[in-house]
Design a protein around this motif. Structure first.
Motif, PDB file in Angstrom:
ATOM      1  N   ILE A  99       0.978  -1.288   0.022  1.00 56.32           N
ATOM      2  CA  ILE A  99       0.084   0.070   0.030  1.00 56.32           C
ATOM      3  C   ILE A  99       0.968   1.158   0.128  1.00 56.32           C
ATOM      4  O   ILE A  99       1.733   1.334   0.649  1.00 56.32           O
ATOM      5  CB  ILE A  99      -0.916  -0.119   1.145  1.00 56.32           C
ATOM      6  N   ASP A 100       0.788   2.121  -0.844  1.00 53.35           N
ATOM      7  CA  ASP A 100       1.363   3.228  -1.004  1.00 53.35           C
ATOM      8  C   ASP A 100       1.049   4.388  -0.008  1.00 53.35           C
ATOM      9  O   ASP A 100       1.764   5.050   0.659  1.00 53.35           O
ATOM     10  CB  ASP A 100       1.271   3.941  -2.483  1.00 53.35           C
ATOM     11  N   MET A 101      -0.373   4.508   0.226  1.00 54.41           N
ATOM     12  CA  MET A 101      -0.834   5.382   1.282  1.00 54.41           C
ATOM     13  C   MET A 101      -2.082   4.946   1.826  1.00 54.41           C
ATOM     14  O   MET A 101      -2.892   4.303   1.096  1.00 54.41           O
ATOM     15  CB  MET A 101      -1.038   6.953   0.499  1.00 54.41           C
ATOM     16  N   VAL A 102      -2.164   5.311   3.075  1.00 56.45           N
ATOM     17  CA  VAL A 102      -3.477   5.234   3.849  1.00 56.45           C
ATOM     18  C   VAL A 102      -4.184   6.266   4.143  1.00 56.45           C
ATOM     19  O   VAL A 102      -3.618   7.453   4.795  1.00 56.45           O
ATOM     20  CB  VAL A 102      -3.383   4.591   5.160  1.00 56.45           C
ATOM     21  N   ILE A 103      -5.440   6.366   3.468  1.00 59.70           N
ATOM     22  CA  ILE A 103      -6.031   7.726   3.650  1.00 59.70           C
ATOM     23  C   ILE A 103      -7.291   7.465   4.833  1.00 59.70           C
ATOM     24  O   ILE A 103      -8.002   6.712   4.867  1.00 59.70           O
ATOM     25  CB  ILE A 103      -6.990   8.167   2.576  1.00 59.70           C
ATOM     26  N   PHE A 104      -7.495   8.341   5.936  1.00 57.87           N
ATOM     27  CA  PHE A 104      -8.340   7.927   7.011  1.00 57.87           C
ATOM     28  C   PHE A 104      -8.514   9.504   7.369  1.00 57.87           C
ATOM     29  O   PHE A 104      -8.017  10.550   6.948  1.00 57.87           O
ATOM     30  CB  PHE A 104      -7.381   7.333   8.026  1.00 57.87           C
ATOM     31  N   GLY A 105      -9.614   9.413   8.400  1.00 57.21           N
ATOM     32  CA  GLY A 105     -10.050  10.692   9.041  1.00 57.21           C
ATOM     33  C   GLY A 105     -10.486  10.456  10.611  1.00 57.21           C
ATOM     34  O   GLY A 105      -9.379  10.049  11.407  1.00 57.21           O
ATOM     35  N   HIS A 106     -11.479  10.966  11.115  1.00 53.54           N
ATOM     36  CA  HIS A 106     -12.155  10.642  12.466  1.00 53.54           C
ATOM     37  C   HIS A 106     -11.675  11.531  13.325  1.00 53.54           C
ATOM     38  O   HIS A 106     -12.263  11.976  14.127  1.00 53.54           O
ATOM     39  CB  HIS A 106     -11.675   9.182  12.902  1.00 53.54           C
ATOM     40  N   SER A 107     -10.326  12.140  13.373  1.00 57.17           N
ATOM     41  CA  SER A 107      -9.659  12.866  14.563  1.00 57.17           C
ATOM     42  C   SER A 107      -9.811  14.320  14.347  1.00 57.17           C
ATOM     43  O   SER A 107      -9.971  15.121  15.185  1.00 57.17           O
ATOM     44  CB  SER A 107      -8.427  12.769  14.698  1.00 57.17           C
ATOM     45  N   HIS A 108     -10.382  14.676  12.990  1.00 56.72           N
ATOM     46  CA  HIS A 108     -10.474  16.455  12.504  1.00 56.72           C
ATOM     47  C   HIS A 108      -9.238  16.733  12.452  1.00 56.72           C
ATOM     48  O   HIS A 108      -9.209  18.100  12.337  1.00 56.72           O
ATOM     49  CB  HIS A 108     -11.566  16.732  13.533  1.00 56.72           C
ATOM     50  N   GLU A 109      -8.061  16.134  12.631  1.00 57.47           N
ATOM     51  CA  GLU A 109      -6.919  16.770  12.744  1.00 57.47           C
ATOM     52  C   GLU A 109      -6.025  16.443  11.524  1.00 57.47           C
ATOM     53  O   GLU A 109      -5.806  15.368  11.291  1.00 57.47           O
ATOM     54  CB  GLU A 109      -6.028  16.477  14.106  1.00 57.47           C
ATOM     55  N   TYR A 110      -5.491  17.416  10.834  1.00 60.87           N
ATOM     56  CA  TYR A 110      -4.635  17.179   9.675  1.00 60.87           C
ATOM     57  C   TYR A 110      -3.258  16.391  10.056  1.00 60.87           C
ATOM     58  O   TYR A 110      -2.839  16.800  11.092  1.00 60.87           O
ATOM     59  CB  TYR A 110      -4.239  18.465   9.047  1.00 60.87           C
ATOM     60  N   GLU A 111      -3.024  15.340   9.131  1.00 65.13           N
ATOM     61  CA  GLU A 111      -1.911  14.646   9.623  1.00 65.13           C
ATOM     62  C   GLU A 111      -1.078  14.149   8.354  1.00 65.13           C
ATOM     63  O   GLU A 111      -1.881  13.450   7.533  1.00 65.13           O
ATOM     64  CB  GLU A 111      -2.117  13.469  10.661  1.00 65.13           C
ATOM     65  N   GLU A 112       0.083  14.036   8.495  1.00 66.10           N
ATOM     66  CA  GLU A 112       0.824  13.409   7.104  1.00 66.10           C
ATOM     67  C   GLU A 112       2.129  12.848   8.060  1.00 66.10           C
ATOM     68  O   GLU A 112       2.742  13.366   8.813  1.00 66.10           O
ATOM     69  CB  GLU A 112       1.500  14.405   6.336  1.00 66.10           C
ATOM     70  N   SER A 113       2.249  11.335   7.895  1.00 64.57           N
ATOM     71  CA  SER A 113       3.099  10.502   8.571  1.00 64.57           C
ATOM     72  C   SER A 113       3.526   9.193   7.676  1.00 64.57           C
ATOM     73  O   SER A 113       2.834   8.975   6.797  1.00 64.57           O
ATOM     74  CB  SER A 113       2.770   9.883  10.192  1.00 64.57           C
TER      75      SER A 113
END
Length: 247
Positions: A99-113
């Motif tokens: 998997i190249d990238m996992v797209i998720f949400g839920h926390s309402h906080e922007y994140e790149e890791s």
């Protein structure tokens, strides 16, 4: 050079802001990581462009009508990139090899890791404002020939601010955290509501809960009322309903 511009959004919670729509219209594909709140938002997005999405914890009965288009998790190949989508990162499957990238949400906080070869991307929320968190979305630019990508954090805060929370609620929050008119983080509010739910289940009164947690009685009563009048509601559901009342 082949280039593709992808919109990544999440946690719209019943609001499709014009600031977000203006950006969505410049993209080829829309990825939504869940918590639409209702079918209307999903249908409006499909009128703008192709949508790949997963359901969130507030997407209950209405999303059951489209199980294939709105699953709990989704894997897709987009212009040569393997993408895995899930609303809550904690619920992602263990095997993400390839998997190249996992797209998720839920926390309402922007994140790149990044973990190993996989990049984790959370666009934040561009819908309902959650306490002191900014409204954001992401534009993902894909370069298939080199198999590289670029991310851009987009500010979706309205030019005209939303109506602020009622003074009573601000006073209550400030009392709990010991700072006058200071809004709590989503994490602290989440833990507070979890604690109150346990105390309600244990038979504690509103007055006892307010005293035990150093809360204004009005805030304690609001949380307790939502919990007892909405069977099956979870912490996020309570937070969403509080925000709708106060915004």
């Amino acid at each position: 050079m082949e280039v593709h511009r992808i919109a990544v959004i999440s946690d719209t919670h019943g609001i499709l802001r014009p600031e977000a729509v203006n950006v969505l219209k410049t993209c080829e594909v829309i990825l939504h990581a869940g918590d639409f709140d209702n079918a209307g938002i999903w249908k409006d997005l499909k009128e703008i462009g192709p949508v790949y999405a997963v359901r969130g914890n507030v997407d209950k009965k209405w999303a059951d009508d489209w199980p294939e288009e709105l699953p709990n998790e989704k894997e897709l190949s987009l212009y040569g990139f393997r993408i895995y989508m899930i609303h809550n990162r904690k619920q992602a499957r263990k095997d993400l090899s390839g998997i190249d990238m996992v797209i998720f949400g839920h926390s309402h906080e922007y994140e790149e890791s990044q973990k190993g070869e996989t990049v984790y991307l959370n666009p934040g929320s561009c819908g309902q404002k959650r306490f002191n968190l900014p409204l954001t979305m992401m534009v993902l630019t894909l370069y298939p020939e080199s198999h590289k990508f670029h991310t851009e954090k987009i500010d979706c805060n309205p030019a005209v601010p939303d109506i602020p929370a009622k003074k009573a609620s601000l006073k209550s929050f400030g009392g709990f955290f010991g700072r006058k008119k200071s809004l709590p983080s989503a994490g602290k509010m989440h833990k507070l509501i979890q604690k109150i739910i346990k105390e309600v289940d244990a038979g504690k009164s509103v007055a006892e809960i307010a005293e035990r947690n150093h809360l204004d009685t009005e805030l304690a009563e609001q949380i307790c009322r939502i919990y007892v009048t909405h069977p099956g509601v979870d912490v996020d559901g309570i937070m969403d309903r509080m925000e709708r009342k106060d915004l």
